[in-house]
Design an enzyme around this catalytic site. Structure first.
Site, PDB file in Angstrom:
ATOM      1  N   THR A 114       2.324   5.969 -44.109  1.00 21.37           N
ATOM      2  CA  THR A 114       1.420   5.108 -44.627  1.00 21.37           C
ATOM      3  C   THR A 114      -0.098   5.331 -44.434  1.00 21.37           C
ATOM      4  O   THR A 114      -0.309   6.044 -43.516  1.00 21.37           O
ATOM      5  CB  THR A 114       1.823   3.592 -44.213  1.00 21.37           C
ATOM      6  OG1 THR A 114       1.198   2.604 -44.882  1.00 21.37           O
ATOM      7  CG2 THR A 114       1.554   3.526 -42.855  1.00 21.37           C
ATOM      8  N   CYS A 115      -0.826   4.575 -45.351  1.00 21.14           N
ATOM      9  CA  CYS A 115      -2.346   4.557 -45.164  1.00 21.14           C
ATOM     10  C   CYS A 115      -2.811   6.113 -45.337  1.00 21.14           C
ATOM     11  O   CYS A 115      -2.639   6.718 -46.493  1.00 21.14           O
ATOM     12  CB  CYS A 115      -2.586   3.937 -44.017  1.00 21.14           C
ATOM     13  SG  CYS A 115      -4.432   3.550 -43.882  1.00 21.14           S
ATOM     14  N   HIS A 116      -3.309   6.607 -44.117  1.00 23.70           N
ATOM     15  CA  HIS A 116      -3.885   7.926 -44.305  1.00 23.70           C
ATOM     16  C   HIS A 116      -2.867   9.036 -43.592  1.00 23.70           C
ATOM     17  O   HIS A 116      -3.151  10.342 -43.749  1.00 23.70           O
ATOM     18  CB  HIS A 116      -5.016   8.215 -43.287  1.00 23.70           C
ATOM     19  CG  HIS A 116      -6.411   7.406 -43.987  1.00 23.70           C
ATOM     20  ND1 HIS A 116      -6.632   5.966 -44.289  1.00 23.70           N
ATOM     21  CD2 HIS A 116      -7.456   7.893 -44.266  1.00 23.70           C
ATOM     22  CE1 HIS A 116      -7.627   5.883 -44.473  1.00 23.70           C
ATOM     23  NE2 HIS A 116      -8.356   6.995 -44.854  1.00 23.70           N
ATOM     24  N   GLY A 117      -1.721   8.477 -43.503  1.00 21.15           N
ATOM     25  CA  GLY A 117      -0.421   9.439 -43.024  1.00 21.15           C
ATOM     26  C   GLY A 117      -0.048  10.670 -44.042  1.00 21.15           C
ATOM     27  O   GLY A 117      -0.073  11.542 -43.610  1.00 21.15           O
ATOM     28  N   LEU A 119      -1.991  12.332 -45.425  1.00 15.57           N
ATOM     29  CA  LEU A 119      -3.160  13.644 -45.286  1.00 15.57           C
ATOM     30  C   LEU A 119      -2.254  14.711 -44.570  1.00 15.57           C
ATOM     31  O   LEU A 119      -2.410  15.797 -44.779  1.00 15.57           O
ATOM     32  CB  LEU A 119      -4.351  12.996 -44.326  1.00 15.57           C
ATOM     33  CG  LEU A 119      -5.173  12.297 -44.988  1.00 15.57           C
ATOM     34  CD1 LEU A 119      -6.317  12.049 -44.167  1.00 15.57           C
ATOM     35  CD2 LEU A 119      -5.938  13.217 -46.444  1.00 15.57           C
TER      36      LEU A 119
END
Length: 187
Positions: A114-117, A119
């Site tokens: 999730t979110c910046h994961g 990356l």
């Protein structure tokens, strides 16, 4: 007990670590937090407040990592969870983190991010030809990793379940639990 690995670090988003952690416990899985070192981690709270172009960041809870990523044998785990926050910015460059992520994708095991994961997923080379959600500002990174960005609450693509941020926790982790029950049911 079946173990699920959570990749976290300093400045991981509190809600994106603890919501999965507690849901996994509730389901009967054993969550294990892995970081660059086995140490006390400092999580953060990101919030969306009027008048700002991006989220705010405040100190969150502290929590001990259970294991260093260098010591992780991915075969010991049935699934992987990658929370967001700022931690993925530096975790993605670690070769052990990449090794772990590549293992779960190679095994077609359940992965939640999730979110910046995402990356970490992009840097690990596992997004090519996939569809992934994530925080909207990481869409270019997701696309550079070869995936199609879809800004959804619970985007499921094979073994991968992704979302935008902590405010998607319910739909995101609900879809992941469904996948986990199908692919790694408890005995």
């Amino acid at each position: 007990m079946s173990k699920v690995l959570i990749l976290a670090g300093d400045f991981s988003e509190t809600l994106e670590v603890f919501y999965p952690y507690e849901r996994l416990r509730e389901e009967g899985y054993e969550p294990v937090i892995a970081s660059l070192e086995k140490k006390r981690l400092q999580f953060v709270v990101h919030d969306f407040e009027p008048g700002y172009f991006t989220f705010t960041e405040k100190p969150g809870h502290g929590w001990d990592a259970d294991i260093a990523v260098a010591d992780v044998n991915p075969d010991d785990y049935v699934a992987l969870v990658i929370p967001g926050g700022r931690a993925p910015e530096y975790l993605r460059n670690n070769t052990d983190v990449q090794r772990i992520v590549q293992h779960f994708f190679g095994a077609d095991a359940p992965v939640a991010s999730t979110c910046h994961g995402p990356l970490i997923l992009a840097k690990s080379g596992v997004l090519s030809g996939r569809t992934s959600s994530g925080f909207p500002e990481v869409a270019p990174d997701i696309e550079s990793g070869g995936a199609t960005y879809e800004g959804g609450q619970a985007v499921v693509d094979g073994n991968l379940v992704t979302s935008r941020a902590w405010n998607d926790n319910g739909p995101w982790f609900g879809a992941f639990i469904k996948l986990l029950r199908e692919r790694a049911p408890l005995a």
